[in-house]
Design a protein around this motif. Structure first.
Motif, PDB file in Angstrom:
ATOM      1  N   LEU B  56     -19.056  10.503  50.665  1.00 31.59           N
ATOM      2  CA  LEU B  56     -19.781  11.042  49.508  1.00 31.59           C
ATOM      3  C   LEU B  56     -21.202  11.368  49.949  1.00 31.59           C
ATOM      4  N   GLU B  58     -24.908  12.723  48.493  1.00 30.53           N
ATOM      5  CA  GLU B  58     -25.710  12.919  47.284  1.00 30.53           C
ATOM      6  C   GLU B  58     -27.095  13.310  47.772  1.00 30.53           C
ATOM      7  N   LEU B  63     -22.674   8.108  51.736  1.00 30.07           N
ATOM      8  CA  LEU B  63     -21.995   6.837  51.439  1.00 30.07           C
ATOM      9  C   LEU B  63     -20.546   6.907  51.924  1.00 30.07           C
ATOM     10  N   ASP B  65     -16.607   4.856  52.493  1.00 27.45           N
ATOM     11  CA  ASP B  65     -15.578   3.939  51.984  1.00 27.45           C
ATOM     12  C   ASP B  65     -15.245   4.238  50.529  1.00 27.45           C
ATOM     13  N   VAL B  68     -16.156   1.490  47.953  1.00 25.80           N
ATOM     14  CA  VAL B  68     -17.607   1.393  47.772  1.00 25.80           C
ATOM     15  C   VAL B  68     -18.100   2.596  46.953  1.00 25.80           C
ATOM     16  N   GLN B  71     -17.073   2.199  43.219  1.00 24.93           N
ATOM     17  CA  GLN B  71     -17.897   1.185  42.561  1.00 24.93           C
ATOM     18  C   GLN B  71     -19.300   1.735  42.290  1.00 24.93           C
ATOM     19  N   TYR B  72     -19.818   2.480  43.245  1.00 21.45           N
ATOM     20  CA  TYR B  72     -21.135   3.099  43.060  1.00 21.45           C
ATOM     21  C   TYR B  72     -21.120   4.090  41.891  1.00 21.45           C
ATOM     22  N   GLU B  75     -21.171   2.243  38.618  1.00 18.24           N
ATOM     23  CA  GLU B  75     -22.456   1.636  38.257  1.00 18.24           C
ATOM     24  C   GLU B  75     -23.477   2.701  37.879  1.00 18.24           C
ATOM     25  N   LEU B  87     -14.894 -10.186  33.397  1.00 16.56           N
ATOM     26  CA  LEU B  87     -15.165 -10.418  34.827  1.00 16.56           C
ATOM     27  C   LEU B  87     -13.902 -10.765  35.620  1.00 16.56           C
ATOM     28  N   ARG B  90     -11.810  -7.726  35.934  1.00 17.78           N
ATOM     29  CA  ARG B  90     -12.444  -6.807  36.882  1.00 17.78           C
ATOM     30  C   ARG B  90     -12.129  -7.231  38.313  1.00 17.78           C
ATOM     31  N   ALA B  91     -12.182  -8.536  38.558  1.00 15.93           N
ATOM     32  CA  ALA B  91     -11.853  -9.038  39.894  1.00 15.93           C
ATOM     33  C   ALA B  91     -10.387  -8.740  40.233  1.00 15.93           C
ATOM     34  N   ARG B  94     -10.034  -5.110  41.138  1.00 13.51           N
ATOM     35  CA  ARG B  94     -10.511  -4.847  42.507  1.00 13.51           C
ATOM     36  C   ARG B  94      -9.512  -5.356  43.540  1.00 13.51           C
TER      37      ARG B  94
END
Lengths: 250, 250
Positions: B56, B58, B63, B65, B68, B71-72, B75, B87, B90-91, B94
């Motif tokens: 990726l 930007e 960036l 993976d 990763v 997730q970025y 967020e 939580l 979410r785990a 993942r």
């Protein structure tokens, strides 16, 4: 909040170490069942579908994968923060963690530690000299070339010591087990940064238990580790014959 | 917020697809340089130290993976949320993403797709029949046995369609490329869930471009994809000879 976490793992695994360092730095109580790596009975296969360590157990709940576990611990116990607050830095920290888990795992663990230690001790097989030579002479130097310009001249990667420092440090600790020191003349920044990482109280505390694990024969390890203050749980998983299979990285 | 993201990848990679589905479902603008998999010049090696896709970009920032990157993006662009709010869920999401990236990657990509497609076309080599047999008869069935009791009878894994559905779905899409349909008599829940996932608008939109990539010879792909509405960028990376090396999963 749970009373305590339980970890299935072994002090010599860099993936287990990563989770233990996070638990230590966050001051979370935990117990550990230090099963031998590459060994595990049927019950272990149910807890860890890819037969990897570490496994985190919280009451009746089970979580796999060291990166997933660390991220969960961070979200559940945000203080002290081990992931950068800035979103871009956080993404970079996660990338370095993945780089460590994946590339350094391949090289430092499968190329060196497994060849020189595990393979001989558990499987009675000689190391693959060509695999080791490539790891020492090409692959680890390539990683050090990649990291050297990225590591800070002082302090840690993104301010306070965090997940990227921890992850990378865990693998270089395994490289040290098989006597691969970082050449400080060639990679001075990395060598100095690693010294700072391994001097963190959590790494120092665990190093005592790692050294004992290396030194003591398997049947005596639990007692010796407990004597050194490790939070060793009763043996819950039983043992089984060593196996190769897909119990690779986690 | 950035004007637009740029992706280096290929429509046939499940890791690239995961990121593209996330971009699509979040309604984020992006362009793509659809480089051939396993091919990349020096500049690509600088952008992707493990020579993996997707990358990726930007602005000036890079960036790596797929996990990763997703997730970025979550967020940075929290709405619509593709990760569970709870939580523990979410785990678990993942973990299923990691299970897909790692185990299904090994089996569906390296055991089937690479053997049957890439290896012959890019390297002029025959498939390894034993690797394919094991993938079809043992490893994929083991994954389906693992997933069947975990997938929901209706809807998606954790409420709305999210990262776990997306990740798993991306790999089964590649299994479909090499004609491995899920046996609905043996794994009815998984087969029905996969149909729902592949019917999501983002998957349907990308499927058109994946089918074109499969159908059209490499030199014509960019033009054909652009004609189908793909946000194809000018070629920026050049090409190089196909290479094996560590460009494995991401």
């Amino acid at each position: 909040m749970s009373e305590s976490y339980h970890i299935i793992g072994n002090y010599l695994s860099p993936y287990v170490r990563k989770v233990l360092v996070v638990l230590e730095m966050k001051g979370l109580p935990y117990s550990i069942d230090p099963i031998a790596p590459f060994v595990g009975n049927e019950r272990f296969g149910e807890l860890s579908p890819l037969r990897r360590i570490p496994v985190l157990i919280e009451g009746e709940r089970v979580l796999n994968d060291s990166s997933v576990i660390c991220q969960y611990l961070e979200e559940r116990h945000p203080t002290p923060a081990l992931y950068p607050a800035d979103l871009w830095q956080r993404a970079q920290a996660r990338w370095l963690e993945e780089y460590a888990d994946s590339y350094l795992g391949e090289v430092a663990i499968w190329g060196l530690f497994f060849q020189k230690g595990v393979k001989r001790i558990l499987f009675g097989e000689p190391p693959d000299e060509e695999v080791m030579r490539r790891a020492r002479e090409q692959q680890l130097p390539a990683a050090l070339d990649y990291l050297e310009p990225r590591l800070p001249a002082s302090g840690f990667l993104f301010g306070a010591a965090g997940i990227a420092d921890i992850s990378l440090g865990c693998f270089f600790r395994n490289a040290a087990f098989v006597r691969y020191p970082i050449d400080a003349a060639r990679w001075p920044g990395t060598a100095a940064w690693l010294e700072r990482v391994l001097a963190l109280p959590a790494f120092r505390k665990l190093a005592v238990l790692e050294d004992a694990t290396l030194r003591v024969p398997l049947p005596e390890q639990r007692a010796v580790l407990a004597g050194l203050g490790a939070p060793v749980s009763p043996q819950t998983l039983g043992t089984a014959a060593p196996r190769r299979g897909p119990m690779r990285r986690d």
